[in-house]
Motif scaffolding. Structure first.
Motif, mmCIF file in Angstrom:
data_model
loop_
_atom_site.group_PDB
_atom_site.id
_atom_site.type_symbol
_atom_site.label_atom_id
_atom_site.label_comp_id
_atom_site.label_asym_id
_atom_site.label_seq_id
_atom_site.Cartn_x
_atom_site.Cartn_y
_atom_site.Cartn_z
ATOM 1 N N PRO A 138 -0.148 -9.652 -2.622
ATOM 2 C CA PRO A 138 0.768 -10.557 -1.918
ATOM 3 C C PRO A 138 2.146 -10.659 -2.581
ATOM 4 C CG PRO A 138 -1.161 -11.769 -2.734
ATOM 5 C CD PRO A 138 -1.263 -10.364 -3.191
ATOM 6 N N ALA A 139 2.376 -9.880 -3.597
ATOM 7 C CA ALA A 139 3.646 -9.923 -4.332
ATOM 8 C C ALA A 139 4.774 -9.289 -3.531
ATOM 9 C CB ALA A 139 3.493 -9.198 -5.659
ATOM 10 N N SER A 140 5.983 -9.607 -3.924
ATOM 11 C CA SER A 140 7.165 -9.039 -3.305
ATOM 12 C C SER A 140 7.531 -7.735 -4.039
ATOM 13 C CB SER A 140 8.319 -10.028 -3.398
ATOM 14 O OG SER A 140 9.537 -9.391 -3.119
ATOM 15 N N ILE A 141 7.773 -6.683 -3.297
ATOM 16 C CA ILE A 141 8.149 -5.410 -3.913
ATOM 17 C C ILE A 141 9.478 -5.543 -4.638
ATOM 18 C CG2 ILE A 141 8.848 -3.033 -3.453
ATOM 19 C CD1 ILE A 141 6.827 -2.972 -1.198
ATOM 20 N N ASP A 142 10.429 -6.194 -4.000
ATOM 21 C CA ASP A 142 11.783 -6.309 -4.576
ATOM 22 C C ASP A 142 11.812 -7.214 -5.803
ATOM 23 O OD1 ASP A 142 12.784 -4.665 -2.581
ATOM 24 O OD2 ASP A 142 13.177 -6.357 -1.255
ATOM 25 N N LYS A 143 11.104 -8.319 -5.765
ATOM 26 C CA LYS A 143 11.203 -9.309 -6.834
ATOM 27 C C LYS A 143 10.228 -9.047 -7.978
ATOM 28 C CE LYS A 143 12.769 -12.914 -3.744
ATOM 29 N NZ LYS A 143 12.449 -14.204 -3.142
ATOM 30 N N ILE A 144 9.025 -8.600 -7.683
ATOM 31 C CA ILE A 144 7.996 -8.502 -8.717
ATOM 32 C C ILE A 144 7.654 -7.071 -9.084
ATOM 33 C CG2 ILE A 144 5.614 -9.090 -9.279
ATOM 34 C CD1 ILE A 144 6.006 -11.614 -7.629
ATOM 35 N N LEU A 145 7.485 -6.211 -8.098
ATOM 36 C CA LEU A 145 7.085 -4.841 -8.392
ATOM 37 C C LEU A 145 8.309 -3.985 -8.571
ATOM 38 C CD1 LEU A 145 4.156 -4.450 -5.868
ATOM 39 C CD2 LEU A 145 4.013 -5.019 -8.259
ATOM 40 N N VAL A 180 0.842 -1.202 0.000
ATOM 41 C CA VAL A 180 0.000 0.000 0.000
ATOM 42 C C VAL A 180 0.877 1.252 0.000
ATOM 43 C CG1 VAL A 180 -1.698 1.317 1.331
ATOM 44 C CG2 VAL A 180 -1.974 -1.153 1.069
ATOM 45 N N LEU A 181 1.915 1.263 0.816
ATOM 46 C CA LEU A 181 2.836 2.394 0.866
ATOM 47 C C LEU A 181 3.565 2.574 -0.468
ATOM 48 C CD1 LEU A 181 3.998 4.627 2.628
ATOM 49 C CD2 LEU A 181 5.743 3.028 3.371
ATOM 50 N N PHE A 182 3.917 1.485 -1.122
ATOM 51 C CA PHE A 182 4.552 1.531 -2.443
ATOM 52 C C PHE A 182 3.656 2.284 -3.422
ATOM 53 C CE2 PHE A 182 5.059 -0.475 -6.643
ATOM 54 C CZ PHE A 182 6.398 -0.202 -6.886
ATOM 55 N N PHE A 183 2.368 1.950 -3.429
ATOM 56 C CA PHE A 183 1.432 2.632 -4.323
ATOM 57 C C PHE A 183 1.225 4.090 -3.917
ATOM 58 C CE2 PHE A 183 -0.163 -1.723 -5.447
ATOM 59 C CZ PHE A 183 0.197 -1.651 -6.781
ATOM 60 N N LYS A 184 1.185 4.365 -2.610
ATOM 61 C CA LYS A 184 1.047 5.751 -2.148
ATOM 62 C C LYS A 184 2.240 6.594 -2.590
ATOM 63 C CE LYS A 184 -1.914 5.612 1.871
ATOM 64 N NZ LYS A 184 -2.010 5.953 3.297
ATOM 65 N N ASN A 185 3.433 6.017 -2.535
ATOM 66 C CA ASN A 185 4.634 6.733 -2.972
ATOM 67 C C ASN A 185 4.621 7.001 -4.475
ATOM 68 O OD1 ASN A 185 5.669 6.884 -0.387
ATOM 69 N ND2 ASN A 185 6.877 5.022 -0.597
ATOM 70 N N MET A 186 3.820 6.246 -5.204
ATOM 71 C CA MET A 186 3.666 6.485 -6.641
ATOM 72 C C MET A 186 2.662 7.606 -6.906
ATOM 73 S SD MET A 186 3.722 2.588 -8.129
ATOM 74 C CE MET A 186 3.254 3.118 -9.750
ATOM 75 N N GLY A 187 2.039 8.117 -5.847
ATOM 76 C CA GLY A 187 1.097 9.224 -5.983
ATOM 77 C C GLY A 187 -0.361 8.814 -6.005
ATOM 78 N N LEU A 188 -0.662 7.568 -5.671
ATOM 79 C CA LEU A 188 -2.044 7.093 -5.676
ATOM 80 C C LEU A 188 -2.667 7.283 -4.301
ATOM 81 C CD1 LEU A 188 -1.441 3.753 -7.598
ATOM 82 C CD2 LEU A 188 -2.166 5.942 -8.549
ATOM 83 N N ASP A 189 -3.955 7.610 -4.261
ATOM 84 C CA ASP A 189 -4.632 7.741 -2.969
ATOM 85 C C ASP A 189 -5.289 6.420 -2.584
ATOM 86 O OD1 ASP A 189 -6.891 7.621 -4.554
ATOM 87 O OD2 ASP A 189 -7.550 9.652 -4.138
#
Length: 72
Positions: A65-72, A40-49
């Motif tokens: 459920p994905a991994s930020i480092d490996k998938i996103l 959720v924080l990853f998406f917020k940092n992209m500018g999404l509410d």
């Protein structure tokens, strides 16, 4: 498990949407709350509410459920 349900509802995923999200991605209920909040924080940092993040969750719950480092 209750904590994850509360977080899903907090993002606007309620009622029929909640059932569909859990049916498509039941591993969300087993996910650690901390890991979910990182996504959720990853998406917020992209500018999404929160509302848009909730829509993304409703349409494509497999991302959360994905991994930020490996998938996103």
């Amino acid at each position: 498990m209750r904590s994850m349900l509360d977080q899903l509802v907090d993002l606007g995923v309620k009622g029929n949407k909640l059932g569909k999200v859990i049916a498509r991605s039941p591993q969300l209920l087993l996910q650690k709350s901390r890991d979910f909040l990182q996504i959720v924080l990853f998406f917020k940092n992209m500018g999404l509410d929160r509302e848009i993040i909730g829509r993304i969750l409703s349409r494509c719950p497999e991302i959360f459920p994905a991994s930020i480092d490996k998938i996103l």
